[in-house]
Enzyme design. Structure first.
Site: not given
Length: 1015
Positions: A290, A292, A387, A429
């Site tokens: 992966d 991130t 966020e 989302f």
């Protein structure tokens, strides 16, 4: 869990009873820090806004606080009497294992009016196993209990993973089982052939009874066959499986004890969830990682935002003032136009309002937190680090998000005035839409829809705004490796909002296809937007991530990056971590290109490009690196992969898959972007079951990586900031990606070397042990007479030869740790199960057969000429067997000593101690009359054998002859055809004396002498 006390509401009163008595429809009260006893629909809490905070660490490993919302019409019921008077019915789906999905609706009845219908979703569901946090108490109604709860439905064991070594062991075992059956058949047939001659079957001193003569021939033959099977069964190394399990279990502690793999920053060390795959770490050919949180730190930092084409940087413009550090940065004029100022403030308000961040007081937070700048006495908590970074970034630009209270979001503007917006709707989302929206109402009555998301999902829905300037800035930031989001808005009139409410309500209360209807509703709502700007957040590359990938590629391992990020951002990260080099030619297999050409044409064009020189040059497919030809890197996105995996009209998809795999094999690195979690697993499965059947390893840090971690041969979880779900579902867990280098190149290399020697050695020493027994039958009339004493048969694998190989398999280091880390190419010497191939297995078996022939016939010829000792006593069959056994024990033990490169006092103690134990045991076993034995056939046998000079000569001579072929083979192969490992060993040997002689530093020389000796 079933015996835990739970508080029920019955007839308006609180009743306490055991959780096993819970029934669907019961109303339960849960207090702070208690665990929910079943799946509950959240009715109310002590909070006025009807919310509660929950941690689900025991379910999915996520330690962040999640906010859940009570049903709108019941959140005002705060007492037992209020709850007791509630009349409602709930309709919901059948129990499902998905933790993040729930579809239902509640009908709340009042005395006069029709029932009020409210939708129920995952935000209203409190799961069994989750814990209530920062909320005094809640009331909820049981919806799923017992084995129907989502936690219970997720009780499923992982698929059993078996290493390549284990598969080789089983194949070798089948060969030896065939050898065992063959030996028993040969001896059974030869026995009856030999007994067919007169008087051999019935000698004068052992006449048969009448019943024995009349016994069925086939029954006698079958009985004899079974007897030979029992006699030769020691060739099957049953104790090997016990030793292997001990080696794997004890060896796994070397990973957890490794101080180099301990991360001081997080206080975490490596974890071993299964020890069955230790040696598989030394066989990895493909790594799927992966991006991130695995290659990057997942520590988001707000870098800049672009509004109307102008760039804002935190601490550069703040409260409208340009600070000294702002030189060279394109920014809005310090006194913008009225329209520009309005768009600027709308952008900042959108970032303050369009999120799911929670604000908590410092002293009430229990879990991951991040304090915003400015000295505010609050912290921002969110399940998404992006966020938090955006809210903190906009705070440094003058707008501070304060809190959500009574469904009103409060923020502090640049003039230090508090603005309140009523939160009307949240369009959550999801990974398909890749965006989220909120609908809010300002104090002046204006209704706004603010939307933020990936550029690919925002730009097609925009009808106004400076799209070209913002798109250019987004692409520039993506190339630099920054994570980008676009922000847009539109004003709604009251009639539009009412239509949206009806549309959303109809979708939310649907019990069938709710997700599909919600997606269609969101699609209708989120359109005709006005583009405000874009944000850029930096996720820094992890320490030594680039060095780790470079070392892994040199080791011959292909590294693939699988990420959900956009192509430009992921490609920039791949360049930064040296997955792609500056001279790498990138090939694109993306949706954009497929729209211009057909998939068939694109695949064949790429195939021609990468295979152009295949006739004249040979690429090292395994290493993925070549100096003789162009390096290629492939970039593919999720949509293109779906087309490749999709069955064709004629019902087959294999052609495209094979062509895609052929292209991938010729590329040094592959980047898969815009990947859904299921697609990650599909990629791993595609490579895993390709014709080469390579060993795959998947590494990730989040819940979205679990599917590929479970699919790969070896799954490694990074203990990161996205919870511990990946670490919990993995076979191994590491604190940082950089630790993967030592785990594979050092630990994996050692594990494989050790266990492969263990497996081959066990088969070798059992051939040495039982083949003389087979030969002995030709000299005892196939009478099933044993060559060795029963004690020797029992203790050979248990005591005399077990401990040296166990210690070898735990401690052997054929090359130093520093050398393995410095020269990753040594990993290739053990790749593709090199030490357990059939050629190596046959060599060890033939070596065992040769040694067994030397033991037996060497002793036989000695006995043929020297059958009488100096005192006139004659050697018997037990003395012969003891001599063969003694030579065998010394030979197999010294063979292991010759193979040992890393000598410590423990090795010396175990190897020479095992030989000494055998001698002492034999002296005691044959020197004492044991009262519990009904036979004394070994009495004085060992002592009598040692009193004979020829016996001593035979032991020394036969041991030397047995070891000689293996020594000669090693010397010749090392001189004529040395492997890379053997060349390094030779270099280290020649270098060490020179360094010691040249050293004038006393303490260093002393330390060198203290270190274990390598041979």
């Amino acid at each position: 869990m079933n015996q835990c006390p739970v508080h029920f509401i019955q007839h308006g009163k609180l009743v306490r009873k055991q959780s096993r008595k819970l029934r669907v429809g019961d109303i339960v009260m849960v207090k702070e820090d208690e665990t929910f006893p079943c799946d509950l629909i959240f009715l109310s809490s002590n909070r006025g806004d009807g919310t509660c905070h929950v941690t689900t660490a025991s379910l999915d490993g996520e330690s962040s606080h999640k906010t859940h919302y009570a049903v709108q019409d019941t959140k005002g019921f705060h007492t037992e009497e209020d709850i007791g008077g509630l009349h409602a019915t709930i309709e919901c789906e059948q129990p499902q294992p998905d933790l993040y999905k729930f579809v239902g609706r509640i009908n709340v009845y009042s005395d006069l009016n029709d029932p009020v219908v409210r939708p129920l979703g995952s935000e209203n569901l409190l799961l069994r196993g989750a814990t209530l946090k920062n909320t005094e108490k809640i009331f909820g109604v049981a919806i799923y209990t017992g084995m129907e709860t989502k936690m219970a439905l997720n009780y499923q064991s992982k698929s059993q993973k078996r290493s390549a070594v284990e598969k080789s062991m089983n194949a070798f075992l089948i060969v030896y089982l065939c050898i065992l059956i063959s030996k028993a058949l040969i001896n059974t047939v030869l026995k009856y052939v030999w007994q067919s001659e007169p008087f051999r079957d019935e000698p004068w001193y052992n006449q048969k009874t009448e019943s024995e003569r009349q016994r069925n021939l086939f029954l006698r033959a079958f009985t004899d066959f079974l007897a030979f099977m029992v006699l030769f069964n020691y060739i099957i190394p049953v104790s090997m499986y016990v030793t292997v399990e001990m080696q794997k279990f004890l060896g796994s502690y070397f990973i957890t004890w490794d101080e180099d793999m301990f991360d001081e920053e997080t206080g975490e060390g490596p974890l071993v969830n299964t020890s069955d795959l230790n040696e598989e770490l030394g066989q990895v050919e493909y790594i799927f990682t992966d991006k991130t949180g695995t290659l990057t730190e997942n520590n988001m930092e707000f870098k800049e935002c672009c509004i109307e084409g102008h760039v804002y940087v935190p601490h550069v413009i703040c409260n409208g003032q340009v600070l000294p550090e702002s030189s060279g940065i394109d920014m809005i004029d310090s006194s913008p136009s009225v329209n520009g100022r309005e768009r600027e403030e709308l952008f900042f308000r959108a970032l303050c309002l369009c999120h799911t961040v929670q604000v908590k007081d410092n002293d009430s937070v229990d879990g991951p937190r991040k304090s915003p700048d400015g000295g505010a006495s609050c912290v921002y908590i969110s399940s998404s680090p992006d966020e938090v970074a955006l809210v903190e970034g906009v705070q440094r630009l003058g707008f501070t998000y304060l809190r959500l209270k009574d469904n009103y979001m409060e923020l502090l503007n640049r003039e230090n005035h508090v603005e309140r917006f009523e939160l009307l709707e949240i369009l959550s989302f999801d990974s398909v839409r890749r965006r989220m929206s909120v609908i809010v109402k300002s104090a002046t009555g204006e209704i706004y829809l603010f939307c933020k998301g990936a550029d690919s999902s925002i730009f097609p829905r925009v009808i106004e705004g400076k799209v070209d300037q913002i798109r250019a800035r987004v692409e520039r930031n993506a190339v630099e490796g920054l994570r980008t989001l676009c922000v847009a808005y539109k004003r709604l009139i009251q009639e539009e909002y009412e239509g949206i409410c009806k549309l959303l309500q109809a979708a939310k209360v649907a019990l069938q296809d709710r997700e599909k209807k919600l997606a269609e509703a969101y699609e209708q709502i989120e359109k005709d937007l006005i583009l405000l700007g874009a944000t850029a957040v930096e996720d820094r590359l992890q320490e030594k991530a680039a060095d780790t990938i470079e070392a892994l590629q040199k080791a011959g391992i292909k590294v693939w990056v699988l990420t959900g990020d956009k192509m430009e951002t992921a490609a920039a990260t791949c360049y930064a971590c040296k997955l792609f080099r500056r001279n790498t030619q990138l090939l694109e297999l993306t949706t954009k290109r497929i729209e211009e050409q057909s998939l068939h044409d694109v695949l064949f064009e790429l195939s021609k490009t990468v295979l152009r020189h295949s006739g004249s040059l040979t690429r090292d497919n395994f290493s993925g690196l070549s100096a003789d030809m162009q390096d290629y890197g492939l970039i593919i996105d999720g949509a293109a992969l779906s087309l490749i995996m999709k069955p064709r009209e004629d019902g087959s998809s294999s052609n495209y898959r094979e062509l895609f795999l052929e292209i991938c094999r010729s590329c040094s690195a592959v980047l898969c972007c815009r990947m859904a979690p299921l697609q990650k697993a599909q990629i791993v499965k595609l490579i895993k079951f390709s014709k080469e059947h390579p060993i795959t390893l998947a590494v990730g840090d989040g819940a979205n990586d679990v599917s590929m971690i479970l699919e790969a041969h070896v799954g490694i979880g990074v203990i990161g900031k996205e919870g511990r779900q990946a670490a919990r579902n993995s076979d191994y867990a590491i604190p940082k990606f950089k630790h993967l280098k030592k785990m594979l190149l050092v630990h994996g290399h050692f594990y494989y070397i050790r266990i492969s020697e263990l497996v081959q050695y066990f088969f070798y020493k059992n051939v040495c042990f039982i083949f003389p027994q087979f030969l002995y039958q030709f000299f005892c009339g196939f009478s099933q007479q044993t060559l060795y004493d029963t004690a020797y048969l029992t203790l050979y694998n248990i005591s005399f030869t077990s401990l040296p190989i166990l210690l070898y398999s735990l401690m052997e280091q054929h090359i130093g740790i520093d050398v393995l880390k410095r020269d990753p190419t040594l990993y290739r010497d053990v790749a593709k199960n090199a030490l357990l191939r059939w050629r190596v297995f046959i060599y060890w078996t033939l070596l065992g057969l040769f040694d067994a022939l030397v033991f037996f016939f060497g002793a036989y010829f000695m006995f043929e000429n020297t059958t009488v000792t100096s005192n006139g006593q004659i050697f018997g069959n037990w003395t012969f067997g003891t001599l063969v056994f003694t030579v065998m024990v010394f030979t197999v033990t010294l063979k292991l000593a010759l193979d040992t490169h890393y000598w410590t006092w423990i090795n010396h103690f175990v190897i020479w101690g095992s030989l000494l134990f055998y001698v002492v045991f034999s002296l005691l076993w044959g020197g004492v009359i044991w009262p519990f034995l009904n036979y004394q056939r070994m009495y004085y046998v060992f002592i009598q054998m040692l009193s004979s000079g020829p016996a001593w000569l035979a032991i020394v001579l036969l041991v030397t002859i047995s070891l000689l072929p293996d020594v000669l083979k090693k010397v010749l192969c090392r001189q004529l055809w040395p492997t890379a490992t053997e060349r390094v060993q030779r270099g280290v040997k020649h270098k060490a004396p020179v360094q010691a002689a040249q050293s004038s530093d006393g303490p260093l020389l002393k330390d060198l002498l203290r270190q274990p000796r390598r041979s």
